[in-house]
Design an enzyme around this catalytic site. Structure first.
Site, PDB file in Angstrom:
ATOM      1  CD  GLU A 118      -3.298  -0.193   0.836  1.00  0.00           C
ATOM      2  OE1 GLU A 118      -3.098   0.873   0.157  1.00  0.00           O
ATOM      3  OE2 GLU A 118      -4.465  -0.866   1.123  1.00  0.00           O
ATOM      4  CG  ASP A 119      -0.814   4.765  -1.850  1.00  0.00           C
ATOM      5  OD1 ASP A 119      -1.535   3.967  -1.400  1.00  0.00           O
ATOM      6  OD2 ASP A 119      -1.343   5.802  -2.523  1.00  0.00           O
ATOM      7  CG  ASP A 172      -6.261   8.559   5.884  1.00  0.00           C
ATOM      8  OD1 ASP A 172      -6.699   8.655   6.971  1.00  0.00           O
ATOM      9  OD2 ASP A 172      -6.118   9.262   4.731  1.00  0.00           O
ATOM     10  CG  PHE A 204      -4.748  15.167   1.125  1.00  0.00           C
ATOM     11  CD1 PHE A 204      -5.580  14.040   1.035  1.00  0.00           C
ATOM     12  CD2 PHE A 204      -4.285  15.564  -0.277  1.00  0.00           C
ATOM     13  CE1 PHE A 204      -5.709  13.294  -0.085  1.00  0.00           C
ATOM     14  CE2 PHE A 204      -4.421  15.061  -1.380  1.00  0.00           C
ATOM     15  CZ  PHE A 204      -5.341  13.872  -1.319  1.00  0.00           C
ATOM     16  NE  ARG A 217      -2.889   8.460  -9.366  1.00  0.00           N
ATOM     17  CZ  ARG A 217      -3.325   7.977  -8.242  1.00  0.00           C
ATOM     18  NH1 ARG A 217      -2.423   7.479  -7.150  1.00  0.00           N
ATOM     19  NH2 ARG A 217      -4.667   7.998  -8.043  1.00  0.00           N
TER      20      ARG A 217
END
Length: 179
Positions: free
Chosen positions: A101-102, A105, A155, A168
């Site tokens: 996973e990047d 959250d 964020f 990205r």
């Protein structure tokens, strides 16, 4: 590194590429040692993981396979309902699986992915995330064995992560700051 603006939002540097690459290299070495006599399957959660997974796999020196799933959980800077857009195309029964996973959250997408993978009867399953927001987590994950960096609730964009599809491609990671 300088601040950037995207659609009227201001972002400032959080992690530079060199810092990211150093951490990814260490994670790759550790994973290679853990799976020294095995052939793990890496499952990347798209779109955000693509840069991290590519760099991570360059550091893995054991035979391995990879596949991807695609989930969507953000519109703008806010989380929405989780949608699976592209499914897995590989048999995981009896395999050692590493979910990549990047960012973790709230943990909704990781929980969804872990539950789906476990239903396929792997020998083992762990998770590896570049970023984790401990304050935002709504689940406890024993499977989350590798974490690049812990961050607060801000964020972030860059290094695979986006704001409405933008940024990205940036090699560095930036955090949103109030204007």
């Amino acid at each position: 590194m300088k601040k950037i603006e995207i659609d009227g939002l201001l972002f400032e540097p959080l992690f530079e590429d060199e810092q990211i690459q150093k951490r990814v290299r260490l994670m790759g070495i550790d994973i290679s040692l853990r799976y020294e006599h095995k052939q793990p399957v890496f499952i990347g959660v798209l779109n955000g993981c693509f840069m991290f997974m590519a760099d991570l796999l360059k550091q893995i020196d054991v035979p391995c396979e990879m596949s991807f799933i695609k989930l969507a959980s953000y519109i703008g800077t806010g989380q929405t309902e989780l949608n699976e857009l592209l499914g897995l195309g590989i048999d995981l029964e009896g395999r050692d699986v590493i979910i990549v996973e990047d960012i973790v959250d709230s943990g909704h997408s990781l929980k969804h992915t872990l539950d789906a993978v476990k239903r396929l009867n792997p020998a083992s399953v762990i998770a590896c995330a570049l970023l984790v927001k401990p304050e935002a987590l709504q689940y406890h994950f024993e499977e989350l064995m590798y974490v690049g960096f812990e961050i607060s609730k801000e964020f972030v964009v860059g290094y695979g992560m986006d704001y409405n599809g933008l940024c990205r491609n940036l090699p560095d990671i930036y955090k949103n700051v109030p204007v």
